[in-house]
Design a protein around this motif. Structure first.
Motif, PDB file in Angstrom:
ATOM      1  N   SER A 172       0.846  -1.182   0.000  1.00  8.50           N
ATOM      2  CA  SER A 172       0.000   0.000   0.000  1.00  8.50           C
ATOM      3  C   SER A 172       0.883   1.234   0.000  1.00  8.50           C
ATOM      4  O   SER A 172       1.979   1.228   0.572  1.00  8.50           O
ATOM      5  CB  SER A 172      -0.919   0.026   1.231  1.00  8.50           C
ATOM      6  N   ALA A 173       0.429   2.286  -0.673  1.00  6.52           N
ATOM      7  CA  ALA A 173       1.193   3.531  -0.743  1.00  6.52           C
ATOM      8  C   ALA A 173       0.243   4.708  -0.709  1.00  6.52           C
ATOM      9  O   ALA A 173      -0.903   4.618  -1.170  1.00  6.52           O
ATOM     10  CB  ALA A 173       2.039   3.575  -2.015  1.00  6.52           C
ATOM     11  N   LEU A 174       0.717   5.811  -0.169  1.00  6.90           N
ATOM     12  CA  LEU A 174      -0.038   7.053  -0.125  1.00  6.90           C
ATOM     13  C   LEU A 174       0.608   8.066  -1.049  1.00  6.90           C
ATOM     14  O   LEU A 174       1.807   8.321  -0.954  1.00  6.90           O
ATOM     15  CB  LEU A 174      -0.077   7.607   1.299  1.00  6.90           C
ATOM     16  N   VAL A 175      -0.193   8.614  -1.959  1.00  5.24           N
ATOM     17  CA  VAL A 175       0.247   9.709  -2.820  1.00  5.24           C
ATOM     18  C   VAL A 175      -0.550  10.940  -2.421  1.00  5.24           C
ATOM     19  O   VAL A 175      -1.788  10.906  -2.394  1.00  5.24           O
ATOM     20  CB  VAL A 175       0.028   9.383  -4.309  1.00  5.24           C
ATOM     21  N   ALA A 176       0.147  12.017  -2.088  1.00  2.61           N
ATOM     22  CA  ALA A 176      -0.547  13.172  -1.525  1.00  2.61           C
ATOM     23  C   ALA A 176      -0.040  14.483  -2.099  1.00  2.61           C
ATOM     24  O   ALA A 176       1.146  14.633  -2.400  1.00  2.61           O
ATOM     25  CB  ALA A 176      -0.386  13.192   0.002  1.00  2.61           C
ATOM     26  N   THR A 177      -0.971  15.419  -2.261  1.00  2.68           N
ATOM     27  CA  THR A 177      -0.652  16.813  -2.531  1.00  2.68           C
ATOM     28  C   THR A 177      -1.329  17.637  -1.438  1.00  2.68           C
ATOM     29  O   THR A 177      -1.952  17.090  -0.528  1.00  2.68           O
ATOM     30  CB  THR A 177      -1.171  17.252  -3.913  1.00  2.68           C
TER      31      THR A 177
ATOM     32  N   SER B 284       6.590   4.230   8.311  1.00  3.06           N
ATOM     33  CA  SER B 284       6.118   4.634   7.017  1.00  3.06           C
ATOM     34  C   SER B 284       7.164   5.457   6.310  1.00  3.06           C
ATOM     35  O   SER B 284       7.909   6.214   6.937  1.00  3.06           O
ATOM     36  CB  SER B 284       4.839   5.478   7.132  1.00  3.06           C
ATOM     37  N   LEU B 285       7.233   5.299   5.017  1.00  7.07           N
ATOM     38  CA  LEU B 285       8.060   6.166   4.193  1.00  7.07           C
ATOM     39  C   LEU B 285       7.112   7.048   3.422  1.00  7.07           C
ATOM     40  O   LEU B 285       6.594   6.675   2.385  1.00  7.07           O
ATOM     41  CB  LEU B 285       8.931   5.335   3.247  1.00  7.07           C
ATOM     42  N   CYS B 286       6.819   8.204   3.963  1.00 11.39           N
ATOM     43  CA  CYS B 286       5.816   9.085   3.381  1.00 11.39           C
ATOM     44  C   CYS B 286       6.466   9.991   2.346  1.00 11.39           C
ATOM     45  O   CYS B 286       6.518  11.212   2.503  1.00 11.39           O
ATOM     46  CB  CYS B 286       5.123   9.904   4.463  1.00 11.39           C
TER      47      CYS B 286
ATOM     48  N   GLY C 199      -0.117  11.459   9.010  1.00  7.34           N
ATOM     49  CA  GLY C 199      -1.014  12.566   9.327  1.00  7.34           C
ATOM     50  C   GLY C 199      -2.313  12.543   8.552  1.00  7.34           C
ATOM     51  O   GLY C 199      -2.932  13.592   8.338  1.00  7.34           O
ATOM     52  N   VAL C 200      -2.761  11.344   8.161  1.00  5.17           N
ATOM     53  CA  VAL C 200      -3.962  11.211   7.331  1.00  5.17           C
ATOM     54  C   VAL C 200      -4.926  10.244   7.999  1.00  5.17           C
ATOM     55  O   VAL C 200      -4.517   9.197   8.514  1.00  5.17           O
ATOM     56  CB  VAL C 200      -3.600  10.691   5.916  1.00  5.17           C
ATOM     57  N   THR C 201      -6.218  10.563   7.976  1.00  2.15           N
ATOM     58  CA  THR C 201      -7.251   9.640   8.418  1.00  2.15           C
ATOM     59  C   THR C 201      -7.912   9.032   7.190  1.00  2.15           C
ATOM     60  O   THR C 201      -7.911   9.628   6.108  1.00  2.15           O
ATOM     61  CB  THR C 201      -8.317  10.352   9.257  1.00  2.15           C
ATOM     62  N   PRO C 202      -8.503   7.832   7.319  1.00  2.00           N
ATOM     63  CA  PRO C 202      -9.175   7.229   6.166  1.00  2.00           C
ATOM     64  C   PRO C 202     -10.249   8.121   5.556  1.00  2.00           C
ATOM     65  O   PRO C 202     -10.456   8.118   4.340  1.00  2.00           O
ATOM     66  CB  PRO C 202      -9.780   5.942   6.748  1.00  2.00           C
TER      67      PRO C 202
END
Length: 266
Positions: free
Chosen positions: A10-15, A260-262, A39-42
């Motif tokens: 799983s990975a998070l991509v964020a702007t 995590s590696l954010c 720092g993200v909630t579902p």
């Protein structure tokens, strides 16, 4: 990367304006915990992108999505495959697209393309936002010319380095048919195969490489990093156009301390 490997991907991509989860192969509890480390909630997720239907990429999503109306983006065959056993019956927010389609989630433009793997219709992604771009290819047996062309303009590349070829060949726990599947054109990239892909991208805009999906038994971070660094070293003394990429890696071992590696921020 929230998780990478056979235990769950799983990975998070964020702007600043968008948060996208790519795959959800960890347990729902682990997905929530590791999103929190970023720092993200579902409930803040704007979408979930699926590469393919294998359990190590979708395991925790059904539970995670029971109380969420977050859109799930995938192609039709992948949606059919993960819904065929009765899961996701309560989830109604599906965004089905054709493989090869391009679409936007908030301020992120997503380009999709097929990859060779033993799934019904597996995908890779390129995400663009502002001046940033990220390529995402895990779970593929080899990189086609089309895949390389799609990745030429990305600045950050997440790529599979699944196994060291010698360790896989000598692994006493995997039967020969499994080894053949892993090494096949619809299996997984070796360290050397991934290094060859990165070499082909050095004339482009690539600045950072994140290695993922390392086998617990048939690879190590040192071997994966060493293979890529050896490849980049061949170009470090050449003048002009070629340049080595800035390099980072991520590996979640079975007994390692969760972290995590954010680094997916565009």
């Amino acid at each position: 990367m929230l998780g990478s490997g056979s235990a769950g991907n799983s990975a998070l991509v964020a702007t600043e304006h968008c948060k996208i989860l790519i795959d959800g192969g960890l347990t729902a509890r682990q997905l929530v915990l590791r999103l929190a480390q970023c720092g993200v909630t579902p409930g803040q997720l704007d979408g979930i992108l699926l590469t393919h239907e294998h359990g190590d990429h979708v395991f925790g999503l059904e539970v995670l999505c029971r109380k969420l109306e977050v859109p799930i983006y995938c192609n039709a065959l992948t949606a059919e495959a993960i819904r065929c056993d009765g899961l996701f019956e309560q989830h109604r927010n599906w965004r089905i697209f054709r493989t090869g389609a391009e679409f936007s989630i908030c301020d992120v433009t997503v380009q999709t393309f097929p990859v060779p793997h033993d799934a019904v219709d597996p995908l890779g992604f390129v995400c663009h936002a502002g001046s940033g771009s990220l390529g995402f290819i895990t779970d593929l047996g080899y990189a086609t010319k089309m895949i390389v062309e799609r990745l030429r303009q990305v600045q950050t590349l997440v790529i599979e380095t699944n196994h060291d070829e010698k360790l896989l060949q000598n692994d006493p726990h995997r039967p020969w048919p499994v080894k053949q599947r892993i090494q096949s054109r619809h299996g997984h990239l070796s360290n050397i195969a991934a290094a060859n892909v990165i070499e082909e991208l050095l004339l482009g805009k690539i600045e950072r490489v994140v290695l993922g999906h390392l086998s617990r038994d048939c690879n190590t971070p040192e071997l994966a990093c060493g293979a890529i660094r050896a490849s980049l070293a061949k170009y470090s003394f050449e003048s002009g156009k070629r340049r080595p990429a800035r390099f980072s890696r991520h590996l979640r071992m079975r007994f390692s301390k969760p972290r995590s590696l954010c680094s997916g921020t565009l």
